[in-house]
Design an enzyme around this catalytic site. Structure first.
Site, short mmCIF file in Angstrom:
data_model
loop_
_atom_site.label_atom_id
_atom_site.label_comp_id
_atom_site.label_asym_id
_atom_site.label_seq_id
_atom_site.Cartn_x
_atom_site.Cartn_y
_atom_site.Cartn_z
N ASP A 302 -11.79 17.62 5.89
CA ASP A 302 -10.98 16.99 4.84
C ASP A 302 -9.53 17.42 4.91
O ASP A 302 -9.20 18.49 5.42
CB ASP A 302 -11.54 17.35 3.45
CG ASP A 302 -11.57 18.86 3.22
OD1 ASP A 302 -11.93 19.58 4.17
OD2 ASP A 302 -11.22 19.30 2.11
N GLU A 303 -8.67 16.57 4.37
CA GLU A 303 -7.26 16.89 4.12
C GLU A 303 -6.57 17.56 5.32
O GLU A 303 -5.81 18.51 5.13
CB GLU A 303 -7.13 17.80 2.89
CG GLU A 303 -7.61 17.13 1.63
CD GLU A 303 -7.58 18.05 0.41
OE1 GLU A 303 -7.00 17.64 -0.60
OE2 GLU A 303 -8.13 19.17 0.47
N ALA A 304 -6.79 17.03 6.51
CA ALA A 304 -6.16 17.61 7.71
C ALA A 304 -4.75 17.02 7.87
O ALA A 304 -4.41 16.44 8.90
CB ALA A 304 -7.03 17.34 8.94
#
Ligand code: ACM
Length: 486
Positions: A302-304
């Site tokens: 997530d949220e890279a």
């Protein structure tokens, strides 16, 4: 019988009572070790409640009267987790096709006892159990919660207490978010500084710590005894500052950043084009796989925001191969659906619109919509704990949704189940965890277990009130929502 949660698929009360007497026994049908263990599990719970001896033994013919019996049944239509309970004034008969079903029937039986019996102080008085017939089985195979032990670390004993509460609501998955920017919480023997350096702190410098592999095994075994599968998550390629701070070589620059105790997201990334990154992932996944009896390894994803999109896709595809090489099934947050996924990969919806893309690739989906299922969202503007980036989530919001109609292009058959994540940026104690999880987690558990057709908010809020009395006995710090007539 009207106050059970999750609400059973079918229950027909007769209005009569079974009185649990001081001489009652728990009889199991055969000397199978798991049956005896479950008999003793029930006995322990009832002994605390009643002060009675409640011996557990293998049943001989015609001695069910006044007793509670546990048996495995040939009826495969109950599935792996279903059970039947037949309670008459003479006896209590619990049957299931598999042992897990007996465990869930035991949880139902416990809820049929008065709330005061949750108190460990023995009552030493007749315990009444409402009579009737129940036939019950879950809607979804995956009924979970996630606990973030990375932002703030929680000790094995604290997590065990949480596991006990999950089991009472028939949840069967505990996803542990073991690593993030602020902390690395699992010992990895080939990269020991991950825990000793990366695990040394937490948000605001509080709750540092990590699980040794022995401690982690102990937690996994404790959960398994309660039919809860622990799903470990190592978040990557983002949310990795704690790892990057522990090993300079993992950084593209070759130098390590400082440890991080703030709460920003999206600023860290493993170095996608450095080969040592994959040695690191391989070692971590190998050690974790050896600690994990179940099929699943969650790799975050997530949220890279600090990773270029093409590099992200390449990374996820390579990590998927590594997870498979260690004999496990990969799970990730929904952003991973941008990569080419194997049909056995499981995708966890939380906020964006990648779930349908996962389903088109043949992957199955777990639903954790942040504005309904995130237990760290504040209840309202005055909540002392939690965040509100996805909105305020009152008890009704958390309960009143149907997974099958939540996302366009994702139908009942595509959904493995539901999971309620609890992120711990603002939580430092077990009491904080309890306050955010209860009552909302009971609602998510019911969404996962009960048929949609038996669920109704106006009836549920009454039923939930009865659980408040139970939680009070258990000393749970729960949120007294004004929506519930406690
Ligand atoms: C998430 O909340 N970042 C999955």
């Amino acid at each position: 019988m009207d106050n059970l949660s999750p609400k059973p698929a079918f229950a027909a009360p007769t209005g009569e009572k079974f009185i649990l007497s001081p001489t009652a026994q728990i009889l199991v049908e055969s000397p199978m070790p798991e049956l005896l263990r479950l008999g003793n599990f029930l006995a322990d719970a009832l002994r605390d409640a009643t002060g009675y001896a409640l011996p557990v033994s293998v049943k001989r013919a015609a001695e069910t009267r006044n007793n509670i019996s546990l048996a495995l049944d040939a009826d495969a239509t109950l599935g792996a987790e279903g059970y039947t309970l037949n309670i008459t004034p003479e006896a209590v008969a619990l049957k299931a096709h598999r042992a897990a079903g007996l465990f869930y029937g035991i949880q139902t039986l416990r809820q049929l006892l008065p709330p005061a019996t949750e108190n460990a102080a023995p009552q030493n008085r007749a315990c009444e159990i409402a009579c009737g017939i129940l036939r019950d089985a879950p809607r979804f195979a995956w009924r979970g919660t996630m606990l973030d032990v990375a932002r703030h670390f929680f000790k094995v004993e604290e997590v065990k207490r949480y596991v006990d509460l999950l089991a009472a609501y028939k949840l069967n998955r505990l996803h542990l978010h073991l690593t993030d920017d602020q902390g690395w919480r699992i010992e990895i023997k080939t990269w020991d500084k991950l825990a000793t350096i990366g695990g040394s702190t937490g948000v605001n410098g509080k709750n540092g710590g990590y699980y040794t592999q022995d401690e982690y095994r102990e937690l996994v075994a404790y959960a398994a005894e309660r039919y809860i599968v622990v799903v470990p998550e190592i978040d990557m390629p983002g949310h990795t500052n704690a790892a990057l701070a522990s090993y300079p070589d993992l950084n593209c620059s070759g130098s390590a950043p400082a440890l991080y105790t703030g709460t920003d997201v999206g600023f860290s990334s493993l170095c996608i084009d450095k080969e040592i990154t994959y040695q690191f992932v391989d070692d971590v996944v190998r050690e974790l796989a050896a600690l994990t009896p179940s099929a699943y390894i969650h790799i975050g994803g997530d949220e890279a925001h600090a990773t270029d999109k093409d590099a992200y896709v390449r990374f996820i595809e390579r990590v998927q191969q590594i997870v498979h090489a260690h004999g496990k099934q990969m799970m990730g947050w929904e952003e991973i659906a941008q990569a080419q996924l194997s049909p056995q990969t499981i995708v966890q919806h939380w906020f964006s619109d990648h779930a349908a893309q996962a389903v088109r690739q043949g992957a199955r989906v777990i639903l954790s919509p942040a504005h309904k299922a995130y237990l760290d969202m504040q209840y309202n503007e005055t909540s002392p704990l939690g965040l509100h980036w996805a909105g305020y989530v009152e008890v009704q919001d958390a309960y009143n949704w149907d997974p099958a109609t939540q996302i366009e292009g994702v139908t009942e058959q595509d959904i493995l189940g539901v999971e309620a994540p609890l992120w711990s940026e603002t939580l430092t104690t077990l009491s904080d965890i309890e306050y955010m999880a209860f009552p909302r987690l009971a609602g998510i558990a019911e969404i996962g277990w009960s048929p949609q057709a038996v669920r109704d908010w106006s009836e549920y809020r009454q039923r939930l009130a009865a659980h408040g009395a139970r939680w009070t006995q258990l000393g749970i710090n729960f949120y007294r929502s004004p929506q519930v007539p406690w």
